[in-house]
Scaffold this motif. Structure first.
Motif, PDB file in Angstrom:
ATOM      1  N   ASN A  20       0.896  -1.107   0.004  1.00 25.20           N
ATOM      2  CA  ASN A  20      -0.114   0.039   0.071  1.00 25.20           C
ATOM      3  C   ASN A  20       0.868   1.145  -0.032  1.00 25.20           C
ATOM      4  O   ASN A  20       2.161   1.127   0.144  1.00 25.20           O
ATOM      5  CB  ASN A  20      -0.942   0.023   1.267  1.00 25.20           C
ATOM      6  CG  ASN A  20      -0.130  -0.170   2.730  1.00 25.20           C
ATOM      7  OD1 ASN A  20       0.776   0.461   2.911  1.00 25.20           O
ATOM      8  ND2 ASN A  20      -0.499  -1.048   3.208  1.00 25.20           N
ATOM      9  N   ASP A  21       0.306   2.514  -0.175  1.00 29.05           N
ATOM     10  CA  ASP A  21       0.901   3.524  -0.305  1.00 29.05           C
ATOM     11  C   ASP A  21       1.499   4.201   1.183  1.00 29.05           C
ATOM     12  O   ASP A  21       2.786   4.939   1.013  1.00 29.05           O
ATOM     13  CB  ASP A  21       0.043   4.876  -0.835  1.00 29.05           C
ATOM     14  CG  ASP A  21      -0.356   4.595  -2.228  1.00 29.05           C
ATOM     15  OD1 ASP A  21       0.176   3.614  -2.927  1.00 29.05           O
ATOM     16  OD2 ASP A  21      -0.768   5.693  -2.774  1.00 29.05           O
ATOM     17  N   SER A  22       1.182   3.507   2.173  1.00 24.85           N
ATOM     18  CA  SER A  22       1.655   4.072   3.573  1.00 24.85           C
ATOM     19  C   SER A  22       2.921   3.256   3.717  1.00 24.85           C
ATOM     20  O   SER A  22       4.133   4.030   4.045  1.00 24.85           O
ATOM     21  CB  SER A  22       0.652   3.560   4.668  1.00 24.85           C
ATOM     22  OG  SER A  22       1.279   3.505   5.817  1.00 24.85           O
ATOM     23  N   TYR A  23       3.094   2.018   3.425  1.00 30.81           N
ATOM     24  CA  TYR A  23       4.563   1.317   3.767  1.00 30.81           C
ATOM     25  C   TYR A  23       5.417   1.820   2.499  1.00 30.81           C
ATOM     26  O   TYR A  23       6.636   1.731   2.615  1.00 30.81           O
ATOM     27  CB  TYR A  23       4.200  -0.229   3.576  1.00 30.81           C
ATOM     28  CG  TYR A  23       4.178  -0.816   4.938  1.00 30.81           C
ATOM     29  CD1 TYR A  23       4.965  -1.338   5.782  1.00 30.81           C
ATOM     30  CD2 TYR A  23       2.508  -1.042   5.556  1.00 30.81           C
ATOM     31  CE1 TYR A  23       4.684  -1.691   6.974  1.00 30.81           C
ATOM     32  CE2 TYR A  23       2.425  -1.561   6.501  1.00 30.81           C
ATOM     33  CZ  TYR A  23       3.483  -1.905   7.496  1.00 30.81           C
ATOM     34  OH  TYR A  23       3.235  -2.387   8.710  1.00 30.81           O
ATOM     35  N   ALA A  24       4.702   2.280   1.484  1.00 29.03           N
ATOM     36  CA  ALA A  24       5.422   2.707   0.308  1.00 29.03           C
ATOM     37  C   ALA A  24       6.204   3.949   0.617  1.00 29.03           C
ATOM     38  O   ALA A  24       7.753   4.041   0.118  1.00 29.03           O
ATOM     39  CB  ALA A  24       4.594   3.091  -1.065  1.00 29.03           C
ATOM     40  N   LEU A  25       5.785   4.690   1.767  1.00 20.36           N
ATOM     41  CA  LEU A  25       6.755   5.667   2.255  1.00 20.36           C
ATOM     42  C   LEU A  25       8.271   5.093   2.806  1.00 20.36           C
ATOM     43  O   LEU A  25       8.967   5.663   2.606  1.00 20.36           O
ATOM     44  CB  LEU A  25       5.968   6.643   3.227  1.00 20.36           C
ATOM     45  CG  LEU A  25       4.602   7.427   2.777  1.00 20.36           C
ATOM     46  CD1 LEU A  25       3.844   8.179   3.887  1.00 20.36           C
ATOM     47  CD2 LEU A  25       5.297   8.218   1.396  1.00 20.36           C
ATOM     48  N   GLY A  26       7.829   4.253   3.772  1.00 17.21           N
ATOM     49  CA  GLY A  26       8.845   3.519   4.418  1.00 17.21           C
ATOM     50  C   GLY A  26      10.166   3.079   3.283  1.00 17.21           C
ATOM     51  O   GLY A  26      11.197   3.174   3.459  1.00 17.21           O
ATOM     52  N   PHE A 259      13.240  11.658   4.789  1.00 19.22           N
ATOM     53  CA  PHE A 259      12.008  11.865   4.128  1.00 19.22           C
ATOM     54  C   PHE A 259      11.732  13.201   3.628  1.00 19.22           C
ATOM     55  O   PHE A 259      11.317  13.587   2.509  1.00 19.22           O
ATOM     56  CB  PHE A 259      10.603  11.462   5.116  1.00 19.22           C
ATOM     57  CG  PHE A 259       9.468  11.721   4.553  1.00 19.22           C
ATOM     58  CD1 PHE A 259       8.937  10.789   3.907  1.00 19.22           C
ATOM     59  CD2 PHE A 259       8.787  13.073   4.686  1.00 19.22           C
ATOM     60  CE1 PHE A 259       7.541  10.798   3.309  1.00 19.22           C
ATOM     61  CE2 PHE A 259       7.397  12.920   4.103  1.00 19.22           C
ATOM     62  CZ  PHE A 259       7.119  11.970   3.378  1.00 19.22           C
ATOM     63  N   CYS A 260      12.088  14.036   4.343  1.00 20.93           N
ATOM     64  CA  CYS A 260      11.894  15.713   4.220  1.00 20.93           C
ATOM     65  C   CYS A 260      12.841  15.929   2.958  1.00 20.93           C
ATOM     66  O   CYS A 260      12.629  16.777   2.049  1.00 20.93           O
ATOM     67  CB  CYS A 260      12.286  16.508   5.242  1.00 20.93           C
ATOM     68  SG  CYS A 260      11.077  16.183   6.469  1.00 20.93           S
ATOM     69  N   THR A 261      14.176  15.285   2.799  1.00 19.38           N
ATOM     70  CA  THR A 261      15.207  15.754   1.929  1.00 19.38           C
ATOM     71  C   THR A 261      14.781  14.935   0.775  1.00 19.38           C
ATOM     72  O   THR A 261      15.024  15.682  -0.442  1.00 19.38           O
ATOM     73  CB  THR A 261      16.604  15.271   2.473  1.00 19.38           C
ATOM     74  OG1 THR A 261      16.856  15.747   3.948  1.00 19.38           O
ATOM     75  CG2 THR A 261      17.551  15.940   1.610  1.00 19.38           C
ATOM     76  N   HIS A 262      14.557  13.559   0.710  1.00 17.13           N
ATOM     77  CA  HIS A 262      14.627  13.155  -0.403  1.00 17.13           C
ATOM     78  C   HIS A 262      13.437  12.557  -1.114  1.00 17.13           C
ATOM     79  O   HIS A 262      12.657  12.175  -2.099  1.00 17.13           O
ATOM     80  CB  HIS A 262      15.639  11.699  -0.327  1.00 17.13           C
ATOM     81  CG  HIS A 262      16.861  11.968   0.048  1.00 17.13           C
ATOM     82  ND1 HIS A 262      17.633  12.478  -0.935  1.00 17.13           N
ATOM     83  CD2 HIS A 262      17.666  12.062   1.186  1.00 17.13           C
ATOM     84  CE1 HIS A 262      18.964  12.587  -0.399  1.00 17.13           C
ATOM     85  NE2 HIS A 262      18.718  12.475   0.821  1.00 17.13           N
ATOM     86  N   VAL A 263      12.255  12.449   0.115  1.00 18.94           N
ATOM     87  CA  VAL A 263      10.967  11.908  -0.376  1.00 18.94           C
ATOM     88  C   VAL A 263       9.930  12.758  -0.464  1.00 18.94           C
ATOM     89  O   VAL A 263       9.154  12.936  -1.760  1.00 18.94           O
ATOM     90  CB  VAL A 263      10.712  10.826   0.505  1.00 18.94           C
ATOM     91  CG1 VAL A 263       9.266   9.960   0.091  1.00 18.94           C
ATOM     92  CG2 VAL A 263      11.728   9.867   0.546  1.00 18.94           C
TER      93      VAL A 263
END
Ligand code: UDP
Ligand code: MN
Length: 277
Positions: A20-26, A259-263
Motif C-alpha cells: 500500500n501507499d503507506s508502507y511505500a513511504l517507508g 523523508f524531508c530531503t529526498h522523498v
C-alpha cells in the motif's frame, strides 16, 4: 521487461515489499538511506495492486526494479488473531522475493527498516542468514535476511506453507519452520543484531543501546508505531517523541530527515503533475 532476457544476470539487489501507499513511504526512505551510504547493489521492490499508480511511478524512480506481485494471504485468521496483527497475513507476499531470479543474491529488508551505515558485506553471506528475534532469540527476525532467488525454493516454500502453515500466522513463523536449523547448524548464518536492531528490544535493555548504539547498521521499527505514523512538526523539522519512544528519537529523526530531503519534495511535485495532467 527485455532485461529479463539479457544473458548477463544482475549480481545482487536489496529487496523490499509494499502492499500500500503507506508502507511505500517507508520503502522510499529505505531506498534513500541505502543510496546515502553508497551501496553498490541494485534496489528492487515487490508491489501489489494495492499500491496506487502515482506511488508506483515514485517507486520506479527510486528503485532499479519494480516487480508487481499478487497478495498471498495466509488465511490463517485464528493464528493472526493471536498476534493481534491481522494485517500480517499480507507478509506471506514476501515469499515472492524468491522469484527475482535475475539476481544471484539478495538481501530482503522490511519497508520499516532504515540503513544507517553501509552494509554491502551482507552479500558475502549465504542463504539463509538472518539476525535473532529480540522476543525469542532462537528464532530469527524475518525483517532482514540474505537469500538466493530460486523458483524451486519459492514453490517449496509455498508447498511447505500449505502443509505446515505458520505458527504466528505471518512470514516469520513460516520461514522459521522452513529454515529450522538456523538456530543450531551454522553460526556464520547468524547475523549480528546490528543488522536488524529491533526497536522494541532496546527499550528493555537501554544500557546495551548506550554501549553499542553507535554500531547499529540497520534499525527495524517493528510493531505498530511506524516512523511515518509519528507526528512531525514542519516548522521545527522535529519528529514528536512519546515517553515510550524517547530512546528512538535520533533514529526517528534520521528517518524524517531523509523523508524531508529526498522523498517529500518529489512526492509533492508528483502530486502537482497529477493535478495538472
Ligand atoms: N507489509 C506491507 N503492507 C502491510 C503490512 C506489511 O507491505 O500492510 C510489508 C512491509 O514491507 C513490512 C513487512 O511486510 O515492512 C513486514 O510487516 P511489518 O514490518 O509491519 O511487521 P513487523 O516488522 O512490525 O513485525
Ligand atoms: Mn518490519
Amino acid at each position: 521487461m527485455s532485461r529479463t532476457w539479457s544473458s548477463k544476470k544482475e549480481a545482487s539487489a536489496w529487496v523490499t515489499l509494499t502492499t500500500n501507499d503507506s508502507y511505500a513511504l517507508g520503502a522510499l526512505v529505505l531506498a534513500a538511506s541505502l543510496k546515502r551510504v553508497g551501496t553498490k547493489h541494485e534496489l528492487a521492490i515487490l508491489v501489489t495492486p494495492g499500491v496506487s499508480q502515482a506511488m508506483k511511478a515514485q517507486l520506479r524512480a527510486a528503485f532499479n526494479h519494480v516487480e508487481e506481485v499478487d497478495v498471498l494471504d495466509s488465511k490463517d485468521v485464528a493464528n493472526l488473531k493471536l498476534l493481534t496483527r491481522p494485517e500480517l497475513g499480507i507478509t506471506f507476499t514476501k515469499l515472492h522475493c524468491w522469484r527475482l531470479v535475475q539476481y544471484e543474491k539478495c538481501v530482503f529488508l522490511d519497508a520499516d527498516t532504515l540503513v544507517l551505515q553501509n552494509c554491502d558485506e551482507l552479500f558475502e553471506k549465504e542463504e539463509f542468514s538472518a539476525a535473532p528475534d529480540a522476543g525469542w532469540p532462537d528464532c530469527f527476525n524475518s525483517g532482514v535476511f540474505v537469500y538466493k532467488p530460486s523458483a524451486d525454493t519459492f514453490s517449496a516454500l509455498i508447498d511447505f506453507a500449505l502443509i505446515h502453515g505458520s505458527f504466528d500466522g505471518g512470514d516469520q513463523g513460516l520461514l522459521n519452520l522452513y529454515f529450522k536449523d538456523w538456530a543450531t547448524k551454522d553460526i556464520s548464518k547468524h547475523l549480528s543484531f546490528v543488522y536488524n536492531m529491533c526497536s522494541t528490544a532496546t527499550y528493555s535493555y537501554l544500557p546495551a543501546l548506550k554501549q553499542y548504539g553507535q554500531n547499529i547498521k540497520i534499525i527495524h521499527f517493528i510493531g505498530t508505531s511506524k516512523p511515518w505514523l509519528h507526528q512531525f512538526n514542519a516548522e521545527t523539522q522535529l519528529v514528536s517523541i512519546s515517553e515510550t519512544t524517547t530512546h528512538l528519537a535520533p533514529f526517528l529523526q534520521t528517518w524524517w530527515d531523509l523523508f524531508c530531503t529526498h522523498v517529500h519534495p518529489v512526492l509533492s511535485s508528483e502530486m502537482t503533475s497529477i493535478r495538472l495532467s
